[in-house]
Design a protein around this motif. Structure first.
Motif, PDB file in Angstrom:
ATOM      1  N   ASP A  15      41.225  51.713  39.982  1.00 12.20           N
ATOM      2  CA  ASP A  15      39.635  52.595  39.623  1.00 12.20           C
ATOM      3  C   ASP A  15      38.721  50.211  39.843  1.00 12.20           C
ATOM      4  O   ASP A  15      37.752  49.876  40.135  1.00 12.20           O
ATOM      5  CB  ASP A  15      39.130  52.512  38.770  1.00 12.20           C
ATOM      6  CG  ASP A  15      39.572  54.178  39.009  1.00 12.20           C
ATOM      7  OD1 ASP A  15      39.568  54.677  39.551  1.00 12.20           O
ATOM      8  OD2 ASP A  15      39.500  54.602  37.483  1.00 12.20           O
ATOM      9  N   GLN A  16      39.553  49.633  38.636  1.00  8.16           N
ATOM     10  CA  GLN A  16      38.461  48.161  39.148  1.00  8.16           C
ATOM     11  C   GLN A  16      39.570  47.468  40.120  1.00  8.16           C
ATOM     12  O   GLN A  16      40.874  47.268  40.579  1.00  8.16           O
ATOM     13  CB  GLN A  16      39.147  47.217  36.968  1.00  8.16           C
ATOM     14  CG  GLN A  16      38.560  46.195  37.702  1.00  8.16           C
ATOM     15  CD  GLN A  16      38.628  45.675  36.064  1.00  8.16           C
ATOM     16  OE1 GLN A  16      39.363  46.304  34.865  1.00  8.16           O
ATOM     17  NE2 GLN A  16      37.701  44.683  35.646  1.00  8.16           N
ATOM     18  N   ARG A  17      38.786  46.622  40.421  1.00  3.85           N
ATOM     19  CA  ARG A  17      39.066  45.511  41.554  1.00  3.85           C
ATOM     20  C   ARG A  17      39.835  44.291  40.969  1.00  3.85           C
ATOM     21  O   ARG A  17      38.990  43.233  40.405  1.00  3.85           O
ATOM     22  CB  ARG A  17      38.183  44.784  43.052  1.00  3.85           C
ATOM     23  CG  ARG A  17      37.916  46.696  43.680  1.00  3.85           C
ATOM     24  CD  ARG A  17      39.208  47.656  43.247  1.00  3.85           C
ATOM     25  NE  ARG A  17      39.146  48.390  44.592  1.00  3.85           N
ATOM     26  CZ  ARG A  17      39.161  49.906  44.955  1.00  3.85           C
ATOM     27  NH1 ARG A  17      40.876  49.932  44.641  1.00  3.85           N
ATOM     28  NH2 ARG A  17      38.675  50.160  46.071  1.00  3.85           N
ATOM     29  N   PRO A  18      40.317  43.403  41.825  1.00  3.84           N
ATOM     30  CA  PRO A  18      40.803  42.345  41.060  1.00  3.84           C
ATOM     31  C   PRO A  18      40.324  41.468  41.806  1.00  3.84           C
ATOM     32  O   PRO A  18      39.691  41.646  43.334  1.00  3.84           O
ATOM     33  CB  PRO A  18      43.087  42.364  41.465  1.00  3.84           C
ATOM     34  CG  PRO A  18      42.870  43.058  42.485  1.00  3.84           C
ATOM     35  CD  PRO A  18      41.902  44.136  42.675  1.00  3.84           C
ATOM     36  N   LEU A  19      40.567  40.293  41.558  1.00  8.38           N
ATOM     37  CA  LEU A  19      39.751  39.105  41.976  1.00  8.38           C
ATOM     38  C   LEU A  19      40.064  37.801  41.667  1.00  8.38           C
ATOM     39  O   LEU A  19      40.564  37.391  41.021  1.00  8.38           O
ATOM     40  CB  LEU A  19      38.281  39.271  41.174  1.00  8.38           C
ATOM     41  CG  LEU A  19      37.174  37.595  41.462  1.00  8.38           C
ATOM     42  CD1 LEU A  19      36.667  37.916  42.901  1.00  8.38           C
ATOM     43  CD2 LEU A  19      35.791  37.562  40.957  1.00  8.38           C
ATOM     44  N   TRP A  20      40.553  37.397  43.661  1.00 11.46           N
ATOM     45  CA  TRP A  20      40.704  35.376  43.310  1.00 11.46           C
ATOM     46  C   TRP A  20      39.560  35.134  44.551  1.00 11.46           C
ATOM     47  O   TRP A  20      39.508  35.604  45.125  1.00 11.46           O
ATOM     48  CB  TRP A  20      42.192  35.584  43.458  1.00 11.46           C
ATOM     49  CG  TRP A  20      42.286  35.489  44.698  1.00 11.46           C
ATOM     50  CD1 TRP A  20      43.278  37.058  45.184  1.00 11.46           C
ATOM     51  CD2 TRP A  20      42.728  34.525  45.842  1.00 11.46           C
ATOM     52  NE1 TRP A  20      43.950  36.994  46.186  1.00 11.46           N
ATOM     53  CE2 TRP A  20      43.776  35.591  46.668  1.00 11.46           C
ATOM     54  CE3 TRP A  20      42.659  33.221  45.445  1.00 11.46           C
ATOM     55  CZ2 TRP A  20      43.828  34.577  47.801  1.00 11.46           C
ATOM     56  CZ3 TRP A  20      43.048  32.480  47.253  1.00 11.46           C
ATOM     57  CH2 TRP A  20      43.933  33.289  47.747  1.00 11.46           C
ATOM     58  N   VAL A 303      30.495  45.386  49.565  1.00 13.03           N
ATOM     59  CA  VAL A 303      31.980  45.217  49.904  1.00 13.03           C
ATOM     60  C   VAL A 303      32.646  45.975  49.826  1.00 13.03           C
ATOM     61  O   VAL A 303      33.785  46.537  49.828  1.00 13.03           O
ATOM     62  CB  VAL A 303      32.148  43.586  49.590  1.00 13.03           C
ATOM     63  CG1 VAL A 303      34.111  43.442  50.240  1.00 13.03           C
ATOM     64  CG2 VAL A 303      31.440  42.865  51.134  1.00 13.03           C
ATOM     65  N   LEU A 304      32.557  46.162  47.687  1.00 16.56           N
ATOM     66  CA  LEU A 304      33.247  46.785  47.243  1.00 16.56           C
ATOM     67  C   LEU A 304      33.055  48.559  47.401  1.00 16.56           C
ATOM     68  O   LEU A 304      34.113  49.047  47.467  1.00 16.56           O
ATOM     69  CB  LEU A 304      32.374  46.484  45.100  1.00 16.56           C
ATOM     70  CG  LEU A 304      33.102  44.995  44.800  1.00 16.56           C
ATOM     71  CD1 LEU A 304      32.404  45.542  43.908  1.00 16.56           C
ATOM     72  CD2 LEU A 304      34.846  45.094  44.824  1.00 16.56           C
ATOM     73  N   ARG A 340      33.344  50.238  39.321  1.00 12.82           N
ATOM     74  CA  ARG A 340      34.180  50.835  39.175  1.00 12.82           C
ATOM     75  C   ARG A 340      34.368  51.724  40.151  1.00 12.82           C
ATOM     76  O   ARG A 340      33.224  52.650  40.421  1.00 12.82           O
ATOM     77  CB  ARG A 340      34.046  51.615  38.084  1.00 12.82           C
ATOM     78  CG  ARG A 340      34.564  51.595  36.346  1.00 12.82           C
ATOM     79  CD  ARG A 340      36.086  50.747  36.722  1.00 12.82           C
ATOM     80  NE  ARG A 340      35.883  49.910  35.489  1.00 12.82           N
ATOM     81  CZ  ARG A 340      35.743  48.746  35.153  1.00 12.82           C
ATOM     82  NH1 ARG A 340      35.294  48.181  36.468  1.00 12.82           N
ATOM     83  NH2 ARG A 340      36.591  47.775  34.326  1.00 12.82           N
ATOM     84  N   ARG A 341      35.179  52.224  40.882  1.00 11.81           N
ATOM     85  CA  ARG A 341      35.714  53.127  41.820  1.00 11.81           C
ATOM     86  C   ARG A 341      35.317  54.339  41.855  1.00 11.81           C
ATOM     87  O   ARG A 341      35.516  55.207  40.185  1.00 11.81           O
ATOM     88  CB  ARG A 341      36.845  52.874  42.280  1.00 11.81           C
ATOM     89  CG  ARG A 341      37.774  54.029  43.356  1.00 11.81           C
ATOM     90  CD  ARG A 341      39.174  53.728  44.504  1.00 11.81           C
ATOM     91  NE  ARG A 341      38.768  54.689  44.870  1.00 11.81           N
ATOM     92  CZ  ARG A 341      39.941  56.042  44.341  1.00 11.81           C
ATOM     93  NH1 ARG A 341      40.607  55.915  42.734  1.00 11.81           N
ATOM     94  NH2 ARG A 341      40.596  56.687  45.263  1.00 11.81           N
TER      95      ARG A 341
END
Length: 341
Positions: A15-20, A303-304, A340-341
């Motif tokens: 549900d949560q997206r990782p980010l770098w 984008v998400l 959140r998805r």
């Protein structure tokens, strides 16, 4: 336990997206600029393993990103293959001798030039918490070959493209040599502690479809197969910048676990065109992060939402710009963390 980023790269739909962010360890950070002023030039920083580890960790310490990307450069591979490497102020990297003028056989390999990079990986991994992923990387053969051939970067890679048409046998030998060193380089990073690796093909967009198949897809497939044979559990991200409509073929044929997309790709098109279930990474325009404001928030959410139905690592469409305000990065982080998805 694996962290959010590593789970996503392995195909988990969370549900949560990782980010770098690509180039997250760099000139937009005041702490980086201070350390570089103290230590000296870029290559000296790369080979000072304590400094390189500190730089790799700086954006993690400041922002808490989900992945730490190794502070190094794609031209370490030709440097280890025997070319001289210099970074000239205001002009960028220079390699010599140029392979458009000299035979590949004239180079004398210096494999020990890779060892300090592995030591940096070890130092960073020892300081990361278990929920953060250590990311290694290498340049893809086509992009590395453009620098090795011409001795420097160019807008259209005309000398390299011309050589590939004029003498595909000689150029193919250069590509094959890069593939071999890159396999060892990536495996060395993995054995030192990298948990995922990325192949950067920054100049992939300059090639015709047939040349793209020959000089981008085939060499990357060879690297992926060889690395997977030795490290089957390590995710490999492929990033063929500028691939456009050739991106689905790249995703299907190279064997990469995840595909990075640049800012010119419509994320909705990518979500429908790439293989089902394949993790994707991207693709906010770095210039939008420079500009900030409401538009940044809206496009971040776009984008998400576009990738809501598949594993997605939030990132930029290419490297973060050196003049990007810290506040805009914090704004991006907040938007992604809240979604959140």
């Amino acid at each position: 336990m694996p962290g959010l980023l590593l789970d996503t790269l392995r195909g988990a739909q969370l549900d949560q997206r990782p980010l770098w962010l690509m180039r997250q360890a760099g000139r937009y950070l005041p702490e980086y600029r201070a350390l570089r002023a103290e230590k000296g030039g870029f290559l000296a920083l790369v080979y000072d393993t304590d400094a390189a580890a500190e730089i790799t960790l700086q954006p993690i310490d400041r922002f808490g990103f989900d992945g730490a990307i190794l502070f190094s450069d794609i031209l370490i591979v030709p440097y280890a293959m025997g070319q001289d490497l210099q970074f000239l102020a205001g002009e960028g990297p220079r390699l010599s001798p140029r392979l458009v003028d000299h035979a590949l056989e004239s180079l004398v390999s210096v494999p020990e030039r890779l060892s300090p990079i592995y030591e940096t990986v070890r130092k960073v991994r020892s300081k990361l918490t278990v929920d953060k992923t250590m990311l290694g990387f290498a340049g893809s053969p086509w992009t590395v070959a453009t620098y090795m051939t011409a001795g420097e970067g160019s807008r259209d890679q005309h000398e390299t493209r011309a050589m590939a048409y004029r003498d595909p046998t000689a150029f193919g030998a250069i590509i094959e040599a890069i593939v071999g060193v890159t396999v060892e380089y990536l495996c060395g990073q993995i054995e030192a502690g990298a948990e995922a690796v990325q192949l950067f093909d920054s100049w992939a967009g300059t090639l015709s479809p047939a040349q793209f198949e020959r000089w981008v897809i085939a060499p990357n497939a060879a690297i992926v197969a060889a690395v997977k044979k030795r490290h089957p559990e390590t995710p490999i991200i492929g990033f063929p910048k500028g691939a456009g409509e050739k991106l689905p073929a790249y995703a299907r044929e190279t064997g990469v676990d995840a595909v990075g997309i640049d800012e010119t790709i419509d994320p909705i098109w990518a979500a429908h065109s790439l293989p089902p279930g394949m993790p994707v990474q991207g693709n906010l325009d770095p210039l939008l992060l420079l500009a900030g404001g409401v538009e940044q928030d809206e496009q971040t959410r776009r984008v998400l939402e576009a990738f809501a139905d598949r594993p997605h690592v939030f990132n930029l469409g290419h490297g973060i710009g050196q003049f990007t305000p810290i506040a805009h990065v914090e704004q991006l982080l907040a938007t992604v963390r809240e979604w959140r998805r």
